[in-house]
Design an enzyme around this catalytic site. Structure first.
Site, mmCIF file in Angstrom:
data_model
loop_
_atom_site.group_PDB
_atom_site.id
_atom_site.type_symbol
_atom_site.label_atom_id
_atom_site.label_comp_id
_atom_site.label_asym_id
_atom_site.label_seq_id
_atom_site.Cartn_x
_atom_site.Cartn_y
_atom_site.Cartn_z
ATOM 1 N N ASP A 212 1.647 -9.016 4.858
ATOM 2 C CA ASP A 212 0.990 -8.477 3.671
ATOM 3 C C ASP A 212 0.907 -6.972 3.796
ATOM 4 O O ASP A 212 1.016 -6.403 4.897
ATOM 5 C CB ASP A 212 -0.413 -9.080 3.542
ATOM 6 N N ILE B 126 -3.711 -0.851 1.407
ATOM 7 C CA ILE B 126 -3.996 0.554 1.672
ATOM 8 C C ILE B 126 -5.409 0.676 2.234
ATOM 9 O O ILE B 126 -6.348 0.080 1.687
ATOM 10 C CB ILE B 126 -3.884 1.396 0.380
ATOM 11 N N HIS B 127 -5.546 1.416 3.307
ATOM 12 C CA HIS B 127 -6.852 1.676 3.913
ATOM 13 C C HIS B 127 -6.946 3.157 4.281
ATOM 14 O O HIS B 127 -5.927 3.798 4.549
ATOM 15 C CB HIS B 127 -7.045 0.838 5.183
ATOM 16 N N ARG B 128 -8.149 3.679 4.293
ATOM 17 C CA ARG B 128 -8.299 5.066 4.722
ATOM 18 C C ARG B 128 -8.179 5.130 6.241
ATOM 19 O O ARG B 128 -8.753 4.321 6.968
ATOM 20 C CB ARG B 128 -9.621 5.660 4.241
ATOM 21 N N GLU C 227 2.180 -8.612 -1.337
ATOM 22 C CA GLU C 227 2.220 -7.835 -2.570
ATOM 23 C C GLU C 227 3.522 -7.058 -2.756
ATOM 24 O O GLU C 227 3.826 -6.620 -3.871
ATOM 25 C CB GLU C 227 1.029 -6.866 -2.628
ATOM 26 N N GLU D 184 -14.819 9.229 -1.892
ATOM 27 C CA GLU D 184 -14.347 7.913 -2.299
ATOM 28 C C GLU D 184 -14.346 7.785 -3.816
ATOM 29 O O GLU D 184 -14.850 8.645 -4.536
ATOM 30 C CB GLU D 184 -15.219 6.825 -1.663
#
Length: 490
Positions: free
Chosen positions: A162, A165-167, A230, A287
């Site tokens: 999979d 997106i992560h910071r 995705e 954010e």
């Protein structure tokens, strides 16, 4: 054909007012984002800022002579629509159809564009701070952030892969912190399972990719459950499979035509780090709600083994509260809501817009259809389904099908003329929503038991079916204005 970051930029170069390029030196430490804040960030960024402004490429990055940085590529709904080949009002429907007709990614063999240049963590001069022109958004950020890294990993048990997106913040020369919100994303579930098995989780981080990948990677459960890749939605959008390459130092794949790839492992949770350990500011980065996110004390540690990239690579970044985040998060949100509503209430909701004021996550406007008396009440049922389709949704505004949901003035007109607070507000208190909403805190209200719990609210601004004749808009004569204004565009 747009199928990479570079082909997307070439496409935009041919369209007026969509891309600005500059050779003026810029510091990636706060200055670059500070510039784009004015030019086109939009979203929930502090004013003044330009809504739907052009993307920007900075070719002269202080400390990085051979790299460029692009920002704001998707910070305009109209620009995203051009890149996807549709009208901006059709984006949710298009992505919904792609999610229902996925094309799985394929692995290509041999050297790929993103592996033209290789830096191994064992090299004496290996240093992420010097290899990656990752910007800081504000002077009080915890450090340089990778904001548009496509994190790709495989579940230790199922073998299903999979992308999300992560910071990620650069912490040391070979270490990144990665913020995995508990229970919300698939990579987090994979890392938790790897911890249970007392083993690291191999992961690739691809930066600078086709915008189709950036947007579709933001789908969330239940539309894309654990095990749904995705990248297959991006494949459907481009009508060809996304190509993956085998990583060089870990057993994982990466996006073959990316600009940069970081190869590494997420270590078990016992190695978790404090996000602002180098700055001690108490903040992470801005954010999507428009506020600085607090530094997490429970970030996972990503140990880097290699960085590969193209010649003269392009770092892609975004501002957390910008219109770019709105589109990446909001378009999949719209698709998810439309997908469920089409199944449960076919024909009763024409379109959905995840409004920029909610960062693409907190607020949705539903354009409802009432054809007869038995449709009365189904608009509120649609709102309840929207909350189920996207759990982080906080507010739903319901309007009739004569209201332009993409025009906030028209929506507020409906609220002012078709809404009474004592009968048209429906509240659902005590529901889990999103921890980055600063009002979802027990200090804000005694009704909130834990951080991240909110009162979900429906604003029903639709006309009761039996009163529709009394709420018809003024009937103007239908004419073609191009007879008088040849350049008029609808």
């Amino acid at each position: 054909m747009v199928d990479s970051l570079r082909s997307a930029l070439e496409f935009l170069r041919k369209i007026p007012n969509q891309l600005i390029e500059t050779d003026v030196e810029v510091n990636p430490a706060a200055e670059l984002s500070g510039v784009y804040r004015y030019i086109g960030a939009g979203g929930t960024v502090a004013r003044p800022t330009t809504i739907d402004g052009p993307a920007m490429i900075f070719h002269n990055i202080k400390g990085f002579p051979n790299a460029s940085v692009v920002i704001g590529l998707m910070a305009s709904r109209e620009r995203v629509a051009k890149l996807f080949g549709c009208k901006k009002e059709e984006l949710g429907h298009l992505i919904k159809d792609c999610a229902n007709n996925p094309i799985q990614p394929v692995v290509v063999e041999g050297k790929t564009p993103v592996q033209e240049i290789v830096h191994l963590a064992t090299d004496a001069d290996f240093d992420l701070f010097k290899l990656l022109p990752a910007p800081t958004n504000t002077p009080q950020d915890a450090g340089p952030y990778i904001t548009l890294g496509m994190c790709y990993a495989t579940h230790p048990d199922t073998g299903l892969s999979d992308v999300t997106i992560h910071r990620m913040c650069i912490q040391k020369k070979d270490e990144l912190s990665i913020f995995l919100q508990p229970g919300s994303r698939h990579i987090g579930a994979m890392a938790e399972r790897a911890t249970e098995l007392n083993q690291p989780l191999p992961i690739s981080v691809s930066i600078g990719v086709d915008p189709a990948i950036s947007v579709t990677s933001c789908f969330e459960p239940p539309t894309t459950p654990l095990g749904f890749n995705e990248l297959s939605i991006a494949g459907a959008l481009r009508k060809k499979a996304v190509e993956l390459a085998r990583c060089l130092t870990i057993k994982e794949n990466c996006i073959a035509n990316a600009e940069y790839v970081i190869e590494g492992e997420i270590l078990p949770a016992s190695n978790n780090v404090i996000e602002d350990q180098n700055t001690h500011t108490g903040f992470a980065m801005p954010e999507f709600p428009g506020y600085d996110g607090p530094a997490s004390h429970e970030c996972w540690l990503l140990k880097v083994k290699a960085v590969t990239h193209r010649k003269n690579p392009i770092m892609q970044t975004c501002i957390g509260p910008s219109e770019e985040h709105v589109n990446m998060a909001g378009i999949p949100t719209e698709a998810s809501i439309l997908n469920l509503l089409d199944k449960a209430l076919p024909g009763k909701v024409k379109n959905v817009y995840s409004h920029r004021a909610g960062g693409g996550k907190y607020m949705a406007i539903l354009q409802c259809v009432k054809k007869n008396h038995i449709d009365e009440g189904k608009q509120r049922q649609a709102a309840l389904l929207a909350f189920s389709a996207f759990p982080e949704l906080k507010h739903v505004i319901l309007v009739d099908d004569d209201v332009d949901i993409f025009d906030t003035n028209d929506v507020l007109w409906a609220m002012n003329t078709r809404f009474q607070g004592d009968r048209d507000i429906i509240t659902i208190p005590g529901v889990r929503c999103h921890p980055l909403d600063p009002s979802s805190n027990p200090q804000y209200s005694p009704s909130i038991r834990d951080v991240g719990i909110s009162c979900k609210t429906i604003f029903d601004c639709t006309v009761p079916f039996d009163m529709k004749e009394k709420f018809k808009r003024a009937p103007f004569l239908e004419v073609d204005p191009r007879k008088w204004v040849p350049d008029y565009k609808d």
